[in-house]
Design a protein around this motif. Structure first.
Motif, short mmCIF file in Angstrom:
data_model
loop_
_atom_site.label_atom_id
_atom_site.label_comp_id
_atom_site.label_asym_id
_atom_site.label_seq_id
_atom_site.Cartn_x
_atom_site.Cartn_y
_atom_site.Cartn_z
N LEU A 71 -16.11 -12.18 -11.55
CA LEU A 71 -16.49 -12.91 -10.35
C LEU A 71 -17.40 -12.08 -9.48
O LEU A 71 -17.59 -10.89 -9.71
N ALA A 72 -17.93 -12.72 -8.46
CA ALA A 72 -18.75 -12.01 -7.49
C ALA A 72 -17.89 -10.97 -6.75
O ALA A 72 -16.67 -11.12 -6.63
N VAL A 73 -18.56 -9.96 -6.24
CA VAL A 73 -17.86 -8.85 -5.60
C VAL A 73 -17.10 -9.31 -4.36
O VAL A 73 -15.98 -8.88 -4.10
N HIS A 74 -17.70 -10.23 -3.58
CA HIS A 74 -17.03 -10.66 -2.35
C HIS A 74 -15.75 -11.43 -2.64
O HIS A 74 -14.78 -11.34 -1.88
N ILE A 75 -15.69 -12.15 -3.75
CA ILE A 75 -14.47 -12.88 -4.11
C ILE A 75 -13.41 -11.89 -4.57
O ILE A 75 -12.24 -12.00 -4.18
N GLN A 76 -13.78 -10.92 -5.39
CA GLN A 76 -12.81 -9.93 -5.86
C GLN A 76 -12.27 -9.10 -4.69
O GLN A 76 -11.07 -8.83 -4.62
N THR A 77 -13.15 -8.73 -3.75
CA THR A 77 -12.71 -7.96 -2.60
C THR A 77 -11.80 -8.79 -1.71
O THR A 77 -10.77 -8.28 -1.22
N SER A 78 -12.14 -10.04 -1.49
CA SER A 78 -11.29 -10.90 -0.67
C SER A 78 -9.94 -11.13 -1.33
O SER A 78 -8.91 -11.15 -0.65
N ARG A 79 -9.92 -11.29 -2.64
CA ARG A 79 -8.66 -11.40 -3.37
C ARG A 79 -7.79 -10.17 -3.13
O ARG A 79 -6.60 -10.29 -2.82
N ALA A 80 -8.38 -9.00 -3.33
CA ALA A 80 -7.62 -7.76 -3.18
C ALA A 80 -7.10 -7.60 -1.76
O ALA A 80 -5.93 -7.24 -1.55
N LEU A 81 -7.94 -7.89 -0.78
CA LEU A 81 -7.50 -7.77 0.61
C LEU A 81 -6.38 -8.76 0.94
O LEU A 81 -5.44 -8.42 1.68
N MET A 82 -6.45 -9.97 0.42
CA MET A 82 -5.40 -10.94 0.68
C MET A 82 -4.09 -10.55 0.00
O MET A 82 -3.01 -10.72 0.58
N VAL A 83 -4.16 -10.01 -1.21
CA VAL A 83 -2.94 -9.57 -1.88
C VAL A 83 -2.32 -8.39 -1.12
O VAL A 83 -1.10 -8.35 -0.90
N ILE A 84 -3.14 -7.45 -0.69
CA ILE A 84 -2.65 -6.32 0.10
C ILE A 84 -2.04 -6.83 1.40
O ILE A 84 -0.97 -6.37 1.83
N SER A 85 -2.70 -7.79 2.03
CA SER A 85 -2.19 -8.36 3.27
C SER A 85 -0.83 -9.01 3.08
O SER A 85 0.09 -8.82 3.89
N LEU A 86 -0.68 -9.77 2.02
CA LEU A 86 0.59 -10.44 1.77
C LEU A 86 1.70 -9.44 1.45
O LEU A 86 2.84 -9.61 1.88
#
Length: 166
Positions: A71-86
């Motif tokens: 995927l695009a970098v911004h989607i992968q980064t947003s995924r990672a940040l949301m998982v860390i957030s949760l």
């Protein structure tokens, strides 16, 4: 309002924020097809999220497709940040319950108990900052793609979805 009531109100607010972040991470409405431009009436509405994309037809049929790892970098980064957030929010839920005045765990040492409550609050704040960073990064990319000069017509572009506002 007493200290225990403020503490409980803060916990309920933080828990509500964590549930909202969980819902936003799960739904596929991070960006949706734009209805701006000449042709407002469309037969297909497109939605994309962090994990899948959906196409909803005017007949009521919905087709969903899971994203693949490339995927695009911004989607992968947003995924990672949301998982860390949760994850941070989940640990904040547990730690905050232990440190609250209304629980019986660790009543022998009130100083340690208050430090545990502060640690839970810090986890909630870090969780919120990770969610804020993920949403801001994704919204920046959607805005950039919408206003970029390209040959794509304006009604074939994407705009903010409802999950970004949650």
């Amino acid at each position: 309002m007493g200290g225990g009531a403020r503490e409980l109100a803060g916990y309920v607010a933080a828990l509500g924020g964590w549930v909202a972040a969980l819902a936003a991470a799960a739904v596929p409405q991070w960006r949706q097809s734009s209805y701006a431009g000449d042709a407002i009436i469309t037969a297909v509405g497109l939605h994309e999220g962090l994990w899948m994309s959906c196409a909803a037809q005017s007949t009521g049929q919905v087709h969903e497709r899971l994203f693949f790892p490339s995927l695009a970098v911004h989607i992968q980064t947003s995924r990672a940040l949301m998982v860390i957030s949760l994850l941070l929010g989940f640990f904040g839920i547990i730690v905050s319950v232990v440190g609250m005045k209304c629980t019986k765990v660790g009543e022998e040492d009130p100083v340690t108990k208050s430090r545990i409550a502060v640690a839970g609050g810090v986890l909630f704040i870090l969780s919120g900052l990770c969610t804020l960073a993920a949403v801001s990064l994704y919204a920046t990319q959607v805005t950039y793609e919408f206003f970029r000069e390209s040959t794509v017509p304006i009604n074939a572009r994407y705009e903010f979805g409802s999950a970004l506002f949650v």
